[in-house]
Design an enzyme around this catalytic site. Sequence first.
Site, PDB file in Angstrom:
ATOM      1  N   HIS A 198       0.853  -1.213   0.000  1.00  0.00           N
ATOM      2  CA  HIS A 198       0.000   0.000   0.000  1.00  0.00           C
ATOM      3  C   HIS A 198       0.875   1.246   0.000  1.00  0.00           C
ATOM      4  CE1 HIS A 198       1.285  -0.445   4.144  1.00  0.00           C
ATOM      5  NE2 HIS A 198       0.999   0.844   4.334  1.00  0.00           N
ATOM      6  N   ASP A 200       0.874   5.087   2.096  1.00  0.00           N
ATOM      7  CA  ASP A 200       0.218   5.704   3.254  1.00  0.00           C
ATOM      8  C   ASP A 200      -0.543   6.948   2.792  1.00  0.00           C
ATOM      9  OD1 ASP A 200       1.295   3.753   4.862  1.00  0.00           O
ATOM     10  OD2 ASP A 200       2.920   5.000   5.646  1.00  0.00           O
ATOM     11  N   HIS A 255       4.782   0.137  -0.031  1.00  0.00           N
ATOM     12  CA  HIS A 255       5.588  -0.660   0.899  1.00  0.00           C
ATOM     13  C   HIS A 255       4.723  -1.754   1.496  1.00  0.00           C
ATOM     14  CE1 HIS A 255       3.790   2.725   3.087  1.00  0.00           C
ATOM     15  NE2 HIS A 255       3.781   1.957   4.155  1.00  0.00           N
ATOM     16  N   ARG A 266       8.346  -9.227  15.819  1.00  0.00           N
ATOM     17  CA  ARG A 266       8.726  -7.923  15.266  1.00  0.00           C
ATOM     18  C   ARG A 266       7.722  -6.901  15.773  1.00  0.00           C
ATOM     19  NH1 ARG A 266       7.523  -4.865  10.334  1.00  0.00           N
ATOM     20  NH2 ARG A 266       9.200  -3.324  10.208  1.00  0.00           N
TER      21      ARG A 266
HETATM   22  C1  LIG Z   1      -7.518  -1.193   4.370  1.00  0.00           C
HETATM   23  C2  LIG Z   1      -7.293  -0.073   5.013  1.00  0.00           C
HETATM   24  C3  LIG Z   1      -6.494   0.033   6.265  1.00  0.00           C
HETATM   25  C4  LIG Z   1      -6.177   1.509   6.335  1.00  0.00           C
HETATM   26  C5  LIG Z   1      -7.511   2.072   5.876  1.00  0.00           C
HETATM   27  C6  LIG Z   1      -7.741   1.283   4.602  1.00  0.00           C
HETATM   28  O1  LIG Z   1      -9.090   1.266   4.176  1.00  0.00           O
HETATM   29  C7  LIG Z   1      -6.818   1.830   3.502  1.00  0.00           C
HETATM   30  C8  LIG Z   1      -5.595   2.574   4.111  1.00  0.00           C
HETATM   31  C9  LIG Z   1      -5.024   1.833   5.326  1.00  0.00           C
HETATM   32  C10 LIG Z   1      -4.010   2.666   6.097  1.00  0.00           C
HETATM   33  C11 LIG Z   1      -2.544   2.462   5.677  1.00  0.00           C
HETATM   34  C12 LIG Z   1      -1.659   3.391   6.523  1.00  0.00           C
HETATM   35  C13 LIG Z   1      -2.006   3.325   8.014  1.00  0.00           C
HETATM   36  O2  LIG Z   1      -1.535   2.099   8.557  1.00  0.00           O
HETATM   37  C14 LIG Z   1      -3.531   3.419   8.231  1.00  0.00           C
HETATM   38  C15 LIG Z   1      -3.855   3.588   9.728  1.00  0.00           C
HETATM   39  C16 LIG Z   1      -4.091   4.535   7.408  1.00  0.00           C
HETATM   40  O3  LIG Z   1      -4.316   5.676   7.729  1.00  0.00           O
HETATM   41  O4  LIG Z   1      -4.381   4.063   6.148  1.00  0.00           O
HETATM   42  C17 LIG Z   1      -4.180   2.239   7.550  1.00  0.00           C
HETATM   43  C18 LIG Z   1      -5.707   2.079   7.682  1.00  0.00           C
HETATM   44  C19 LIG Z   1      -6.113   1.174   8.861  1.00  0.00           C
HETATM   45  O5  LIG Z   1      -5.399   0.217   9.185  1.00  0.00           O
HETATM   46  O6  LIG Z   1      -7.180   1.429   9.420  1.00  0.00           O
HETATM   47  O1  LIG Z   2       4.829  -2.521  10.276  1.00  0.00           O
HETATM   48  C1  LIG Z   2       5.497  -2.047   9.371  1.00  0.00           C
HETATM   49  O2  LIG Z   2       6.719  -2.120   9.311  1.00  0.00           O
HETATM   50  C2  LIG Z   2       4.815  -1.319   8.224  1.00  0.00           C
HETATM   51  C3  LIG Z   2       3.341  -1.141   8.451  1.00  0.00           C
HETATM   52  C4  LIG Z   2       2.728  -0.080   7.593  1.00  0.00           C
HETATM   53  O3  LIG Z   2       3.200   0.200   6.520  1.00  0.00           O
HETATM   54  C5  LIG Z   2       1.535   0.626   8.080  1.00  0.00           C
HETATM   55  O4  LIG Z   2       1.056   0.310   9.194  1.00  0.00           O
HETATM   56  O5  LIG Z   2       1.046   1.508   7.351  1.00  0.00           O
HETATM   57 FE   LIG Z   3       2.259   1.963   5.639  1.00  0.00          FE
END
Ligand SMILES: C=C1C[C@]23C[C@@]1(O)CC[C@H]2[C@@]12CC[C@H](O)[C@@](C)(C(=O)O1)[C@H]2[C@@H]3C(=O)O
Ligand SMILES: O=C(O)CCC(=O)C(=O)O
Ligand SMILES: [Fe+2]
Length: 327
Positions: A198, A200, A255, A266
């Site tokens: 994905h 961020d 990433h 981890r």
């Molecule tokens: C599948 C998902 C998890 C996420 C929200 C989403 O719908 C798409 C973006 C995901 C992400 C990736 C970065 C961060 O870890 C996170 C907190 C964010 O802001 O976007 C996660 C979301 C999550 O885990 O709730």
């Molecule tokens: O746990 C990690 O090292 C990466 C996780 C990550 O990319 C995320 O939480 O958005």
């Molecule tokens: Fe991430």
Amino acid sequence: MVVVAVRTKKTRAAGIPSVDLSLDRSMVSELIVQACQNYGFFKVINHGVPRVTISRLEDEGVRFFDRPARDVQRAEPAGSFGYGSRNIGLNGDKGELEYLLLPTDPFSIVETSKTISDEPRNFSGAANDYIEAVRELASEVLDLAAEGLRVHDKYFFSNLIKDDQNDSVLRFNHYPPLKTSEPCKDEEDADEVGFGEHSDPQILTVLRSNDVAGLQIALPDRLWIPVPPDPSQFYVIIGDTLRVLTNGRFTSVRHRAIANSSRVSRMSIMYFGAPPLNTTISPLPELVSPESPSLFKPFTWGDYKKAAYSSRLGDCRLDHFKASFNQ
Ligand SMILES: C=C1C[C@]23C[C@@]1(O)CC[C@H]2[C@@]12CC[C@H](O)[C@@](C)(C(=O)O1)[C@H]2[C@@H]3C(=O)O
Ligand SMILES: O=C(O)CCC(=O)C(=O)O
Ligand SMILES: [Fe+2]
């Protein structure tokens, strides 16, 4: 157990850019711009965050994930915050991890700590100190990036994450060792997914992990590079929002984390720096010109967050916000 497999054959051990914040300021800002353009990712050394600030929160995280299942589940989400296991987001994504997702304002941290720890003041003290320190680090990196890009208001990016209404979040990811060492049935060179591919959504992410490997970043040609763990340093990940603000000059790196096949857990801790929900996100005028027209339609962080949370983890969320000539 259902395991999701990813191909890892196409990987290359290459140099990850490293930025030493103690060097000459104009050189550092140049290096940051180069790294953000070419990788959307870099390591920061001589970051100035005290070792004790890192180790206190690390210890609190270890204590949390060591608690019996019924105790960690007390921190289950009201909304999207709190403890979760295997389910990532709300749209069916899965991974071999458990996590804790927290807001970053001091009052919410104090409140949430009551369900996280038997010594809530220890947890909230450690979390608030860490958040303050990594927000400062993120702000410094953003100011240096703005200087390198010759943005008129060099505090423009950092003011977004320092705003009282900022929407930043803190996340602990815990990847226990996999129980089985059996190779995947249908793919010889496959690893299991800890946290799938994905980008961020936010402005930028400051990541730190213990000494166990797992994180990988994708190069533009889709080669995956393993990121060597380094508990005493931080990694910066450029998010989609900074990509838009820089009109695509900076890339938001894709990433993923591979599930943990070592014998020890981890644990990574991420600070995701985000602006207030009502902030309009569109390329800065200095980065738009007739030769470089705006690649994106304006949107608010709230709009983008809503779209992100209704998408799957691996979706390219920015596609919906591209300018019509750019589709
Ligand atoms: C599948 C998902 C998890 C996420 C929200 C989403 O719908 C798409 C973006 C995901 C992400 C990736 C970065 C961060 O870890 C996170 C907190 C964010 O802001 O976007 C996660 C979301 C999550 O885990 O709730
Ligand atoms: O746990 C990690 O090292 C990466 C996780 C990550 O990319 C995320 O939480 O958005
Ligand atoms: Fe991430």
